[in-house]
Write an enzyme that holds these catalytic residues in place. Structure first.
Site, short mmCIF file in Angstrom:
data_model
loop_
_atom_site.label_atom_id
_atom_site.label_comp_id
_atom_site.label_asym_id
_atom_site.label_seq_id
_atom_site.Cartn_x
_atom_site.Cartn_y
_atom_site.Cartn_z
N ASP A 22 0.84 -1.20 0.00
CA ASP A 22 0.00 0.00 0.00
C ASP A 22 0.88 1.25 0.00
O ASP A 22 0.53 2.27 -0.61
CB ASP A 22 -0.90 -0.01 1.24
CG ASP A 22 -2.21 0.74 1.04
OD1 ASP A 22 -2.35 1.42 0.01
OD2 ASP A 22 -3.09 0.66 1.92
N CYS A 247 -3.73 5.40 -2.10
CA CYS A 247 -4.32 4.53 -3.11
C CYS A 247 -4.37 5.29 -4.42
O CYS A 247 -4.94 6.38 -4.48
CB CYS A 247 -5.73 4.08 -2.71
SG CYS A 247 -6.48 3.07 -4.01
P1 HMG Z 1 -9.43 -4.89 -16.72
O1 HMG Z 1 -8.82 -3.89 -17.65
O2 HMG Z 1 -10.92 -4.91 -16.58
O3 HMG Z 1 -8.88 -6.33 -17.05
O4 HMG Z 1 -8.79 -4.63 -15.30
P2 HMG Z 1 -9.46 -7.49 -17.96
O5 HMG Z 1 -9.93 -8.57 -17.06
O6 HMG Z 1 -10.43 -6.91 -18.95
O7 HMG Z 1 -8.17 -7.96 -18.74
C1 HMG Z 1 -7.50 -7.08 -19.67
C2 HMG Z 1 -6.08 -7.52 -19.90
O8 HMG Z 1 -5.35 -7.40 -18.67
C3 HMG Z 1 -5.93 -8.98 -20.31
O9 HMG Z 1 -4.82 -9.03 -21.22
C4 HMG Z 1 -5.56 -9.70 -19.05
O10 HMG Z 1 -4.78 -10.87 -19.23
C5 HMG Z 1 -4.72 -8.64 -18.36
P3 HMG Z 1 -5.05 -9.14 -22.79
O11 HMG Z 1 -5.84 -10.41 -22.97
O12 HMG Z 1 -5.82 -7.90 -23.17
O13 HMG Z 1 -3.63 -9.16 -23.31
N1 HMG Z 1 -4.78 -8.83 -16.91
C6 HMG Z 1 -3.72 -9.00 -16.09
N2 HMG Z 1 -2.40 -8.97 -16.31
C7 HMG Z 1 -1.60 -9.19 -15.24
N3 HMG Z 1 -2.06 -9.43 -14.00
C8 HMG Z 1 -3.37 -9.43 -13.74
C9 HMG Z 1 -4.25 -9.20 -14.82
N4 HMG Z 1 -5.59 -9.14 -14.89
C10 HMG Z 1 -5.90 -8.92 -16.18
N5 HMG Z 1 -3.82 -9.66 -12.51
C11 HMG Z 1 -8.13 -5.45 -13.14
C12 HMG Z 1 -9.23 -5.37 -14.16
C13 HMG Z 1 -8.74 -6.01 -11.86
C14 HMG Z 1 -7.03 -6.35 -13.66
C15 HMG Z 1 -7.56 -4.00 -12.92
O14 HMG Z 1 -8.64 -3.17 -12.58
C16 HMG Z 1 -6.55 -3.93 -11.80
O15 HMG Z 1 -5.44 -4.46 -11.93
N6 HMG Z 1 -6.89 -3.23 -10.69
C17 HMG Z 1 -6.00 -3.14 -9.55
C18 HMG Z 1 -6.10 -1.77 -8.91
C19 HMG Z 1 -5.25 -1.73 -7.67
O16 HMG Z 1 -4.30 -2.49 -7.50
N7 HMG Z 1 -5.58 -0.79 -6.75
C20 HMG Z 1 -4.86 -0.62 -5.53
C21 HMG Z 1 -5.09 -1.73 -4.54
S1 HMG Z 1 -6.61 -1.54 -3.62
C22 HMG Z 1 -6.19 -0.50 -2.29
O17 HMG Z 1 -5.13 0.05 -2.28
C23 HMG Z 1 -7.14 -0.40 -1.14
C24 HMG Z 1 -6.67 -1.17 0.11
O18 HMG Z 1 -5.42 -0.69 0.56
C25 HMG Z 1 -7.70 -1.03 1.24
C26 HMG Z 1 -8.13 0.42 1.49
O19 HMG Z 1 -7.29 1.27 1.79
O20 HMG Z 1 -9.34 0.64 1.39
C27 HMG Z 1 -6.51 -2.66 -0.20
MG MG Z 2 -5.12 1.07 1.78
#
Ligand code: HMG
Ligand code: MG
Length: 307
Positions: A22, A247
């Site tokens: 984070d 974030c």
């Molecule tokens: P999307 O664009 O909807 O993905 O993103 P998709 O499912 O349509 O796939 C598109 C392409 O991405 C595909 O490739 C997949 O293979 C690839 P293509 O076929 O086009 O060549 N792909 C991936 N590649 C590598 N690793 C993966 C992956 N998934 C798909 N895992 C997705 C949807 C969920 C992937 C995207 O929205 C994402 O990565 N989001 C993450 C955001 C994030 O990390 N945010 C920060 C963390 S949350 C936070 O900080 C809060 C927390 O601390 C608690 C709080 O404070 O409240 C936890």
């Molecule tokens: Mg957080």
């Protein structure tokens, strides 16, 4: 420093250190993988036993953590330390399994606005995405944590009703997750709100023994909120060494509660953490130098001024 215990608090708290994930996910600078590995090793050496190492998310969404495979391949995994990683979907799970991970975390949102911005999904769609992740993770013997973000307020929707958080939380736990971390992503919660949410979750069957709290310190409420959660029986607290982080998909999310600030309060209350505070503060100063800005942790600053 003498300890002055208060009644009704746990004897020991497990700190879930989120700095490498984070913290670093929201830094402008991309920290070299060798520095990340050293950061994690130093956190373990300072006594932290749960260290969230990185995320297997889409590298374009969080470029700061695009080196997850390389990090897992190069970092030392200390005996008795757990290194959970964030996994949003099956692609992420495959990557985590290939890296020999034994603990993962899925991350949902209590609000539609943040589900869309953070996961490109509705809440329903994101739970559908997590179901096979949790199922397959458990078949493979992995421990699964779930986060629910925007558990108090949301920058686009305002205050988030307790029932809305409980509804998403129960659905996440019904998927088979072992622990639920309540994310105050933008740091707007206050102690009474924390107590009300934990009370409502307990009534809905998700008791304090399965809860963790994840406070960002945007409004300076993180320690007060932590104390409120401890009074409700919570014994797992998320924090970030040096208070780094935020974030990338939530405007106005600042750093998490700093681990040093948390440890100062817990040790003052006579609550065990296993953390060596001077070692931890030295690690945060070292990381701050790499990030090119001073640590926002009050305790790190106070201890530094004595050196
Ligand atoms: P999307 O664009 O909807 O993905 O993103 P998709 O499912 O349509 O796939 C598109 C392409 O991405 C595909 O490739 C997949 O293979 C690839 P293509 O076929 O086009 O060549 N792909 C991936 N590649 C590598 N690793 C993966 C992956 N998934 C798909 N895992 C997705 C949807 C969920 C992937 C995207 O929205 C994402 O990565 N989001 C993450 C955001 C994030 O990390 N945010 C920060 C963390 S949350 C936070 O900080 C809060 C927390 O601390 C608690 C709080 O404070 O409240 C936890
Ligand atoms: Mg957080």
């Amino acid at each position: 420093m003498s300890a002055f215990p208060l009644e009704g608090l746990p004897e020991r708290v497990t700190i879930h250190e989120v700095g490498p994930r984070d913290g670093l996910q929201n830094e402008k600078a991309i920290v070299p993988v060798a520095d990340k590995a050293e950061f994690i090793a130093r956190l373990a050496d300072a006594g932290l036993r749960t260290i969230e190492a990185t995320s297997f998310v889409h590298p374009k969404w969080v470029p700061q953590l695009a080196d997850a495979e390389e990090l897992l391949a190069t970092m030392t995994r200390a005996e008795g330390v757990r290194y959970p990683v964030l996994v949003p979907n099956e692609r992420g799970l495959d990557r985590a399994l290939a890296s020999g991970i034994t603990e993962i975390a899925v991350f949902a949102s209590a609000t539609e606005s943040f589900a869309r911005r953070n996961l490109n999904r509705t809440i329903d769609e994101s739970l559908e995405m997590f179901a096979p992740v949790v199922g397959r993770a458990r078949e493979n013997g992995l421990w699964v944590r779930a986060y629910v973000s925007m558990a108090f307020g949301d920058p686009w929707e305002g205050e988030v009703p307790v029932e809305q958080v409980v509804s998403v939380a129960v659905r996440l736990m019904d998927l088979g997750c072992s622990q639920l971390s309540l994310g105050d992503t933008i740091g707007v919660g206050t102690p009474g709100h924390v107590t009300a949410l934990i009370g409502a979750l307990t009534e809905a069957g998700v008791g304090a023994d399965r809860l963790a709290v994840h406070f960002h310190d945007t409004y300076g409420q993180a320690l007060a909120n932590t104390l409120a959660a401890l009074r409700c029986g919570v014994t797992v607290v998320d924090s970030s060494a040096g208070g780094i982080g935020g974030c990338p998909y939530a405007e106005s999310a600042t750093g998490n509660l700093a681990t040093e600030d948390l440890v100062w309060m817990l040790h003052g209350l006579g609550i065990e953490t296993g953390v060596d505070l001077p070692k931890l503060a030295a690690t945060s100063r070292w990381m701050a130098a790499r990030l090119g800005r001073p640590s926002p942790s009050r305790v790190v600053q106070a201890l530094s001024s004595k050196d």
